[in-house]
Design a protein around this motif. Structure first.
Motif, PDB file in Angstrom:
ATOM      1  N   TYR A  69      14.993  64.763  36.559  1.00 36.91           N
ATOM      2  CA  TYR A  69      14.601  65.639  37.681  1.00 36.91           C
ATOM      3  C   TYR A  69      15.497  66.891  37.687  1.00 36.91           C
ATOM      4  O   TYR A  69      15.020  68.014  37.786  1.00 36.91           O
ATOM      5  CB  TYR A  69      14.729  64.884  39.008  1.00 36.91           C
ATOM      6  N   ALA A  70      16.795  66.669  37.577  1.00 38.78           N
ATOM      7  CA  ALA A  70      17.749  67.796  37.655  1.00 38.78           C
ATOM      8  C   ALA A  70      17.507  68.792  36.525  1.00 38.78           C
ATOM      9  O   ALA A  70      17.529  70.000  36.734  1.00 38.78           O
ATOM     10  CB  ALA A  70      19.176  67.269  37.623  1.00 38.78           C
ATOM     11  N   ILE A  71      17.253  68.281  35.328  1.00 37.36           N
ATOM     12  CA  ILE A  71      17.017  69.191  34.191  1.00 37.36           C
ATOM     13  C   ILE A  71      15.734  69.985  34.437  1.00 37.36           C
ATOM     14  O   ILE A  71      15.700  71.210  34.251  1.00 37.36           O
ATOM     15  CB  ILE A  71      16.935  68.391  32.871  1.00 37.36           C
ATOM     16  N   LYS A  72      14.697  69.273  34.891  1.00 37.34           N
ATOM     17  CA  LYS A  72      13.409  69.956  35.124  1.00 37.34           C
ATOM     18  C   LYS A  72      13.562  71.033  36.205  1.00 37.34           C
ATOM     19  O   LYS A  72      13.043  72.132  36.097  1.00 37.34           O
ATOM     20  CB  LYS A  72      12.376  68.902  35.554  1.00 37.34           C
ATOM     21  N   GLU A  73      14.314  70.718  37.257  1.00 35.17           N
ATOM     22  CA  GLU A  73      14.437  71.648  38.398  1.00 35.17           C
ATOM     23  C   GLU A  73      15.608  72.624  38.237  1.00 35.17           C
ATOM     24  O   GLU A  73      15.896  73.392  39.157  1.00 35.17           O
ATOM     25  CB  GLU A  73      14.638  70.846  39.701  1.00 35.17           C
ATOM     26  N   LYS A  74      16.320  72.535  37.106  1.00 35.27           N
ATOM     27  CA  LYS A  74      17.546  73.334  36.922  1.00 35.27           C
ATOM     28  C   LYS A  74      18.498  73.122  38.103  1.00 35.27           C
ATOM     29  O   LYS A  74      19.056  74.071  38.672  1.00 35.27           O
ATOM     30  CB  LYS A  74      17.224  74.822  36.744  1.00 35.27           C
ATOM     31  N   ALA A  75      18.615  71.868  38.475  1.00 35.29           N
ATOM     32  CA  ALA A  75      19.472  71.497  39.612  1.00 35.29           C
ATOM     33  C   ALA A  75      20.780  70.896  39.107  1.00 35.29           C
ATOM     34  O   ALA A  75      20.905  70.560  37.924  1.00 35.29           O
ATOM     35  CB  ALA A  75      18.738  70.482  40.489  1.00 35.29           C
TER      36      ALA A  75
END
Ligand code: PLP
Length: 383
Positions: free
Chosen positions: A185-191
């Motif tokens: 999720y973090a990689i996809k959202e650049k989070a």
């Protein structure tokens, strides 16, 4: 005056402050009674003997011609090297920062982000993440957890996510698959995930560091502390990792920030922290942690025998227990304090989702834990 109005919202009736006041009032009214605490998040073993010896030497050094002074902005090189060699072999020393406690770090790391970032905090949570967002006027939202208190992946964008594993309050240590979902999720959202890992020493078989998850170096900052491992809750020393892969030049800028905002952890505390990696100290520390783990297992079995639904307690010092009799968590807290003279932590302190639960801790002395459990058992049997 232009005071930060968000400070007013830190005054919260559902807080440790209220619990502590209630306990103090009760003790003042009953000065000769023995109130036992299953609530404390503080440890009960003293620091290891070798650590003490090294800290005394450090005090003597500070009191002599060898006076040392400031403990370095990012931490003593030898300590950062020991942390790298013992726990973060895949990292450069430059990616490791020493500080004065994860309570401080989990809030001050927010200085890394733009003023309008969106922050996700699981509910229930260690309340300091919320309080840090409030004090620093950062936008946050609480995100839901599933029935077993594992935070659910949101179906919207956040820039920053707080995760805590082993978790306070649920006592759960997240699995590879659960953490992998968050990393994706973090990689996809650049989070960026702020991963509070202060209880890692309680994990026997699970995932000890978020960096065990593929690609986590690209999206996670991990926070650790000597508090619960080396009994440093009063001495104060912590550390965290900012991987170079997170963002171009991130460590260059964070070093500027740290020089500007922090004068380093106490030299004496850092000498003690370094000594805690010595094999003799490690042996003593591991023995203490095993006692806390045995306490947790004892509590888990005893509460289960009494018919409670219990989460956690295996890879963490906390147990998250469902209230059986329909009371709110403050009602149960009052009942246990006034009738049994046993302190628990009301779940609502960790958020509204916690009001049907209470938290107990295994970090106290085994004798006290057994005595407190005996009081609860006798009370339950008398109903
Ligand atoms: N993070 C969590 C999840 C905690 O439960 C605690 C203390 O109870 C801390 C951080 C504080 O750690 P430190 O003593 O290093 O400030």
């Amino acid at each position: 005056m232009k005071i930060n109005k968000n400070l007013y919202s830190l005054e919260n009736p559902n807080s440790f402050y209220t619990a502590t006041s209630k306990i103090r009032e009760y003790k003042e009214k009953h000065p000769s009674n023995k109130v036992l605490s299953l609530g404390i998040g503080d440890v009960s073993f003293p620091i290891a003997k070798y650590v003490k010896k090294k800290m005394i030497e450090a005090v003597k050094r500070e009191a002599s011609k060898e006076y040392v002074g400031y403990g370095n902005y990012y931490g003593l090189y030898e300590l950062r090297k020991a942390i790298r060699d013992n726990e973060y072999q895949d990292f450069d020393i430059e990616e490791i920062y020493v500080s004065d406690g994860t309570k401080t770090d989990s809030g001050s790391i927010l200085e890394m982000f733009d003023k309008d970032v969106s922050i996700a905090i699981p509910d229930p949570t260690y309340p300091i993440y919320i309080n840090s967002c409030l004090s620093l006027s950062k936008n946050y939202e609480l995100i839901d957890s599933d029935d077993s208190f594992v935070p659910l992946i949101p179906n919207k964008h956040y820039d920053v996510i707080y995760l805590c594993s082993p978790n306070n309050p649920s006592g759960l240590s997240y699995t590879y698959e659960q953490l992998e979902r968050w990393v994706k999720y973090a990689i996809k959202e650049k989070a960026i995930i702020i991963y509070d890992n202060v209880y890692n020493c309680f994990i026997s078989n699970g995932i000890k560091s978020i960096y065990e998850i593929k690609d986590a170096k690209r999206c996670a900052i991990e926070l650790r502390s000597f508090s619960k491992t080396a009994s440093f809750t009063g001495i104060r020393c912590s550390y965290y990792v900012i991987p170079n892969e997170l963002e171009k030049d991130i460590n260059k800028y964070w070093r500027y920030r740290t020089i500007s905002r922090f004068n380093g952890a106490s030299y004496i505390a850092q000498v003690g922290a370094l000594a805690s990696f010595n094999h003799k100290a490690k042996k003593e520390i591991n023995k203490n942690i095993q006692v806390y783990k045995d306490n947790a297992l004892y509590l888990l079995n005893e509460f289960k025998k009494l018919g409670y639904e219990v989460i956690g307690g295996v890879d963490a010092p906390y147990l998250w227990i469902k209230i059986k009799n329909g009371l709110s968590s403050w009602e149960l807290f009052d009942l246990f304090l006034n009738k049994l003279e046993v302190v628990i932590v009301p779940g609502i302190i960790f958020g509204n989702k916690g009001d049907k639960y209470f938290r107990v801790s295994s970090l106290g002395k085994t004798k006290d834990i057994k005595e407190a459990m005996g009081r609860i058992r006798r009370y339950e049997e008398s109903l």
